[in-house]
Scaffold this motif. Structure first.
Motif, PDB file in Angstrom:
ATOM      1  N   UNK B 133       0.831  -1.198   0.000  1.00 10.34           N
ATOM      2  CA  UNK B 133       0.000   0.000   0.000  1.00 10.34           C
ATOM      3  C   UNK B 133       0.869   1.253   0.000  1.00 10.34           C
ATOM      4  N   UNK B 134       2.039   1.166   0.660  1.00  9.31           N
ATOM      5  CA  UNK B 134       2.954   2.310   0.620  1.00  9.31           C
ATOM      6  C   UNK B 134       3.375   2.617  -0.818  1.00  9.31           C
ATOM      7  N   UNK B 135       3.431   1.580  -1.657  1.00  6.19           N
ATOM      8  CA  UNK B 135       3.779   1.804  -3.063  1.00  6.19           C
ATOM      9  C   UNK B 135       2.680   2.617  -3.751  1.00  6.19           C
ATOM     10  N   UNK B 136       1.428   2.255  -3.456  1.00  7.77           N
ATOM     11  CA  UNK B 136       0.310   2.996  -4.054  1.00  7.77           C
ATOM     12  C   UNK B 136       0.354   4.463  -3.622  1.00  7.77           C
ATOM     13  N   UNK B 137       0.590   4.676  -2.324  1.00  6.87           N
ATOM     14  CA  UNK B 137       0.675   6.044  -1.795  1.00  6.87           C
ATOM     15  C   UNK B 137       1.863   6.772  -2.423  1.00  6.87           C
ATOM     16  N   UNK B 138       2.993   6.081  -2.491  1.00  6.99           N
ATOM     17  CA  UNK B 138       4.172   6.665  -3.125  1.00  6.99           C
ATOM     18  C   UNK B 138       3.871   7.068  -4.556  1.00  6.99           C
ATOM     19  N   UNK B 139       3.170   6.195  -5.269  1.00  5.50           N
ATOM     20  CA  UNK B 139       2.805   6.495  -6.661  1.00  5.50           C
ATOM     21  C   UNK B 139       1.949   7.743  -6.756  1.00  5.50           C
ATOM     22  N   UNK B 140       1.023   7.900  -5.819  1.00  4.66           N
ATOM     23  CA  UNK B 140       0.191   9.117  -5.794  1.00  4.66           C
ATOM     24  C   UNK B 140       1.067  10.353  -5.650  1.00  4.66           C
ATOM     25  N   UNK B 141       2.026  10.232  -4.751  1.00  2.00           N
ATOM     26  CA  UNK B 141       2.922  11.364  -4.532  1.00  2.00           C
ATOM     27  C   UNK B 141       3.776  11.662  -5.751  1.00  2.00           C
ATOM     28  N   UNK B 142       4.253  10.584  -6.385  1.00  2.00           N
ATOM     29  CA  UNK B 142       5.186  10.757  -7.506  1.00  2.00           C
ATOM     30  C   UNK B 142       4.546  11.465  -8.673  1.00  2.00           C
ATOM     31  N   UNK B 143       3.309  11.062  -9.009  1.00  2.00           N
ATOM     32  CA  UNK B 143       2.732  11.699 -10.201  1.00  2.00           C
ATOM     33  C   UNK B 143       2.470  13.179  -9.938  1.00  2.00           C
ATOM     34  N   UNK B 144       2.138  13.538  -8.723  1.00  3.81           N
ATOM     35  CA  UNK B 144       1.953  14.962  -8.419  1.00  3.81           C
ATOM     36  C   UNK B 144       3.311  15.665  -8.423  1.00  3.81           C
ATOM     37  N   UNK B 145       4.284  15.014  -7.835  1.00  6.37           N
ATOM     38  CA  UNK B 145       5.645  15.570  -7.839  1.00  6.37           C
ATOM     39  C   UNK B 145       6.121  15.802  -9.271  1.00  6.37           C
ATOM     40  N   UNK B 146       5.930  14.768 -10.099  1.00  2.70           N
ATOM     41  CA  UNK B 146       6.488  14.813 -11.452  1.00  2.70           C
ATOM     42  C   UNK B 146       5.707  15.744 -12.365  1.00  2.70           C
ATOM     43  N   UNK B 147       4.389  15.812 -12.164  1.00  3.95           N
ATOM     44  CA  UNK B 147       3.573  16.586 -13.099  1.00  3.95           C
ATOM     45  C   UNK B 147       3.408  18.027 -12.630  1.00  3.95           C
ATOM     46  N   UNK B 148       3.353  18.234 -11.306  1.00  2.00           N
ATOM     47  CA  UNK B 148       3.063  19.588 -10.828  1.00  2.00           C
ATOM     48  C   UNK B 148       4.270  20.282 -10.207  1.00  2.00           C
ATOM     49  N   UNK B 149       4.987  19.594  -9.323  1.00  2.40           N
ATOM     50  CA  UNK B 149       5.981  20.314  -8.515  1.00  2.40           C
ATOM     51  C   UNK B 149       7.292  20.506  -9.252  1.00  2.40           C
ATOM     52  N   UNK B 150       7.889  19.400  -9.726  1.00  2.00           N
ATOM     53  CA  UNK B 150       9.200  19.520 -10.345  1.00  2.00           C
ATOM     54  C   UNK B 150       9.209  20.413 -11.589  1.00  2.00           C
ATOM     55  N   UNK B 151       8.163  20.330 -12.446  1.00  2.00           N
ATOM     56  CA  UNK B 151       8.158  21.254 -13.589  1.00  2.00           C
ATOM     57  C   UNK B 151       8.093  22.716 -13.146  1.00  2.00           C
ATOM     58  N   UNK B 152       7.374  22.979 -12.069  1.00  5.55           N
ATOM     59  CA  UNK B 152       7.297  24.347 -11.553  1.00  5.55           C
ATOM     60  C   UNK B 152       8.673  24.807 -11.083  1.00  5.55           C
ATOM     61  N   UNK B 153       9.412  23.872 -10.485  1.00  5.07           N
ATOM     62  CA  UNK B 153      10.735  24.210  -9.978  1.00  5.07           C
ATOM     63  C   UNK B 153      11.782  24.196 -11.089  1.00  5.07           C
ATOM     64  N   UNK B 154      11.399  23.624 -12.213  1.00  9.95           N
ATOM     65  CA  UNK B 154      12.340  23.573 -13.331  1.00  9.95           C
ATOM     66  C   UNK B 154      13.421  22.525 -13.152  1.00  9.95           C
ATOM     67  N   UNK B 155      13.110  21.432 -12.455  1.00  8.72           N
ATOM     68  CA  UNK B 155      14.120  20.401 -12.218  1.00  8.72           C
ATOM     69  C   UNK B 155      14.323  19.540 -13.467  1.00  8.72           C
ATOM     70  N   UNK B 156      15.556  19.427 -13.867  1.00  9.29           N
ATOM     71  CA  UNK B 156      15.920  18.488 -14.942  1.00  9.29           C
ATOM     72  C   UNK B 156      15.194  18.737 -16.243  1.00  9.29           C
ATOM     73  N   UNK B 157      14.859  19.995 -16.511  1.00  8.34           N
ATOM     74  CA  UNK B 157      14.210  20.304 -17.779  1.00  8.34           C
ATOM     75  C   UNK B 157      12.750  19.905 -17.825  1.00  8.34           C
ATOM     76  N   UNK B 158      12.180  19.521 -16.673  1.00  9.42           N
ATOM     77  CA  UNK B 158      10.806  19.020 -16.699  1.00  9.42           C
ATOM     78  C   UNK B 158       9.808  20.135 -16.984  1.00  9.42           C
ATOM     79  N   UNK B 159      10.283  21.393 -16.973  1.00  7.24           N
ATOM     80  CA  UNK B 159       9.383  22.482 -17.333  1.00  7.24           C
ATOM     81  C   UNK B 159       8.844  22.328 -18.753  1.00  7.24           C
TER      82      UNK B 159
END
Ligand SMILES: [K+]
Ligand SMILES: [K+]
Lengths: 485, 485
Positions: B133-159
């Motif tokens: 279940x921690x994997x499912x929760x982690x996955x929830x976090x990751x897609x938000x991190x990857x789609x919303x947070x990191x692009x906003x921060x400009x990490x690794x060209x994800x913008x």
């Protein structure tokens, strides 16, 4: 095809000169009475004849060489010369296949120093002289390639090092540029080579030994006249001379040219890359010494220091001499050494790998990225030695790094597909792409490339050539764009 | 320190929510009568209490969260949550050290799926539920991190992937952006998760098995309830369901959001990265199938295809389930699989590695470099899906790639220094940085991370976290610049 005649004409000329250099092993053969003078004379005749034929056949269409002809010329020189360099080996080493002879000649002319031969002591001395002499010739070619040709072509961001070049900078014509640069660089190259020769002689080597190992040292080649490499001498004096000249050959030869021009050592101390190089070597030797003592490999500090200094500097400068089977050291040490050989030498030296200056640019760019993440509107240009580095140069350096990674991966995969084990496959590709020589496992310092199949040998030959031609100069010939006009 | 109170407040809130999710294994424990309800209740109480304490303590200083707070928040969430996620494991697995429990929780929340546990079948089922279940929760976090947070921060060209994001694009405030994006993404995530759950149930799994392996599949986690991983089911139906949902989870979830919004599958077929992903998976399965038959590993095509399809897709999508000990296949196959996991999944998926879109940008830049060498004055911008990619994005992507290489090297060196063999060391770091799970050698699919020393385990935990936080989001906290204001 006729469009490239002027390139072939130059290739013909280079071949004739290459044939002439066979007079050196021929001379040794004569004075040492090892009885293979005729072989060298025949090889020389074939090489000069074919070179002259090519030269004469292609002399009619005379257009000025353009910068982009440099790609084809460089690739042809390093792929065709080994064919002729292999002839004396084929004539005098019984049972040697063309695959192996070509590998050995490529290994010499790219200053890789990997060998497929054992029983070196039993070969005619002049054959060993020729193997090593090809390293000296290769080194001559490399410094001109690295200092004059590739920067002009803009390969891998090397245009950033233009300022260091002796000779006319703004001339876009290939031939005068090469000629003038070569004159300056070869003067200092031969001066240092002479010092190295006398150094080895002082340390107790015979003249033939001193000559062949001088050649191999100057080109950071690593070919030796003994299966045991430098362990055969078991002499601290010899090792010290080798260390000094391996270090000297790891520095940009354009710096020596400036030292000679200005009669001052200042260009050396002021050069960031050279300072970094010496610091990195010292630090790496210190780390490995401590590591060896800590792991009880050598109980005495002095022994550990001696073996670490020689073997670490040998591998890190992409030379590849060995005084012990360092593959037997706890794995961290040889892996660190192979890692170093990927980037530790200076641009414009006879070393391989991506070079310190490129690594420095890459690190600076990463540093800038961290700053940008925190202050997106305060992006400053990357500088090197006070001068701004253009974005285009950074892109070129990064593209170089990416293609380097791609060749490393593809080469390893190709060797795995042929059935080689992963340690040997990966380290063989590392050792070949960086023109270092010995890897680990089946291609380790106590073994050599003899156990490889023909296909594996060819893969290694190609990787050596790719590494020496700074990847792009060779790979670009495989793009349709190159042949379109 | 007080400056960061608003960040700690959010962390407190996230902790409380994380504590609440422990109700899920608690519920399973209740209905399955495995007798460890109290443990989950206690863990839940501790987590919620500490989360609430942090929230209340830090609620007074209320400033708006700034984009760069995202670095600290993301790192804190992924390093602190595992401490609490480890509590139920520490309570119910006899002899488990904190090092191992933290590793296991990090492995779950980063969706790596590496495990230090054996005898999974003998654990209380609700413990396995919690791990997965921690994997499912982690996955929830990751897609938000990857789609919303990191692009906003400009990490690794994800913008560059901003355009794909559901939610307000131009809002620079962190909280509303995350909230709105999360709502959209989690809707489609749970819809697909439900389909996966029903799929496994249809294929014959029990409800608890279907639930836990659904969690692990959706997050591309790879944790399983059996030591033998998916070999325990020995069911083609189960494998087919797993393949379908591993592939679905390897795609950018923002695409699913748009599919749902527009009631049309077109966004999926039109997306270059998704098409490349499916093509790459198909090609890789084909290559490995042919390779296995050619090497006589499986004499029948159908068997080879079955095992290749499941295991190649599992490793390449960074999942890490196994139906056979593919480490026993001729080494080219597992190395190819580990290579794929470095880049095969799409940005915005729950997968790890550098992502296909980044690789595509890097390849396009290399291509441009070849063109530039021939036509220095005709440099065109790099484009992706028709849009021009700014040089800054390319620099960011390349910096990402360089740091990726540096962490790979440093991690491997660190493990070698601890005395681990080179195959295990290198593949463990590859499997951890890409959040894949199983490596080769001592950490291969038939073994696990149990044999590692505490130091080695910590190194792997750190590498998993670095990989999941796209390197920069965590490493930037180690620069003095970050803490200067
Ligand atoms: K060498
Ligand atoms: K995984």
């Amino acid at each position: 095809m006729r469009y490239y005649y002027p390139v072939f004409k130059v290739l013909g000329g280079v071949l004739m000169l290459f044939g002439l250099t066979m007079a050196v092993p021929l001379g040794f053969s004569h004075f040492l009475h090892d009885g293979i003078e005729e072989g060298f004379a025949l090889s020389m005749a074939i090489t000069i004849a074919i070179g002259a034929g090519l030269f004469l056949h292609c002399r009619h269409l005379d257009r000025e060489l353009q910068p982009h002809d440099g790609f084809l010329l460089a690739t042809l020189v390093w792929t065709v010369l080994p064919v002729f360099g292999a002839i004396p080996l084929l004539l005098h080493i019984p049972g040697l296949s063309f695959t192996d002879a070509y590998f050995e000649a490529v290994s010499g002319l790219t200053t890789t120093g990997a060998t497929v031969l054992t029983g070196l002591e039993k070969l005619p001395v002049s054959i060993n002289i020729w193997r090593c002499f090809m390293v000296l010739i290769g080194g001559m070619g490399i410094i001109v390639l690295a200092v004059a040709i590739l920067p002009l072509l803009g390969v891998g961001g090397s245009q950033v090092f233009k300022a260091e070049t002796p000779g006319p900078m703004k001339d876009d014509k290939l031939t005068p540029r090469i000629a003038e640069t070569a004159r300056g660089l070869w003067t200092v190259y031969f001066a240092i080579a002479t010092a190295c020769l006398l150094g080895y002689r002082w340390a107790g080597m015979s003249w033939p030994d001193a000559f062949m190992h001088m050649c191999s040292t100057m080109g950071l080649g690593g070919l030796a006249g003994y299966d045991a490499s430098f362990a055969a001498f078991d002499s601290l004096k010899v090792e010290l001379v080798a260390i000094v000249f391996m270090l000297l050959s790891g520095v940009n030869f354009a710096l020596y040219f400036r030292i000679w021009q200005r009669r001052s050592m200042r260009p050396l101390w002021r050069d960031l890359e050279a300072r970094l190089f010496f610091a990195l070597m010292a630090a790496s030797v210190a780390v490995v010494t401590v590591f060896l003592v800590a792991h009880g490999v050598y109980p005495e500090w002095t022994t550990a220091l001696r073996h670490a200094a020689f073997n670490v500097i040998s591998v890190a400068t992409t030379t590849g001499f060995a005084t012990v089977d360092y593959a037997q050291w706890p794995i961290f040490a040889p892996i660190l050494m192979l890692f170093l050989c990927g980037f530790a030498t200076c641009a414009g030296s006879t070393g391989g790998g991506i070079k310190l200056s490129r690594s420095l640019l890459l690190m600076k760019q990463v540093q800038r990225e961290f700053t940008r993440l925190l202050h997106p509107r305060a992006v400053r240009p990357v500088t090197l030695g006070g001068a701004v580095v253009e974005p285009q140069v950074l892109f070129s350096v990064q593209a170089f790094m990416l293609v380097y990674g791609a060749v490393l991966t593809a080469g390893t995969m190709a060797l795995l597909l042929t059935g080689l084990d992963i340690i040997s496959a990966f380290t063989a590709v590392v050792a070949c792409i960086n023109n270092t020589g010995p890897g680990l496992g089946q291609v380790g310092p106590a073994n050599n490339y003899q156990g490889l199949t023909d296909l594996q040998t060819w893969i290694c030959s190609i990787v050596m050539l790719l590494g020496r031609l700074e990847l792009f100069a060779m790979l670009i010939l495989f793009t349709p764009q190159f042949w379109r006009r």
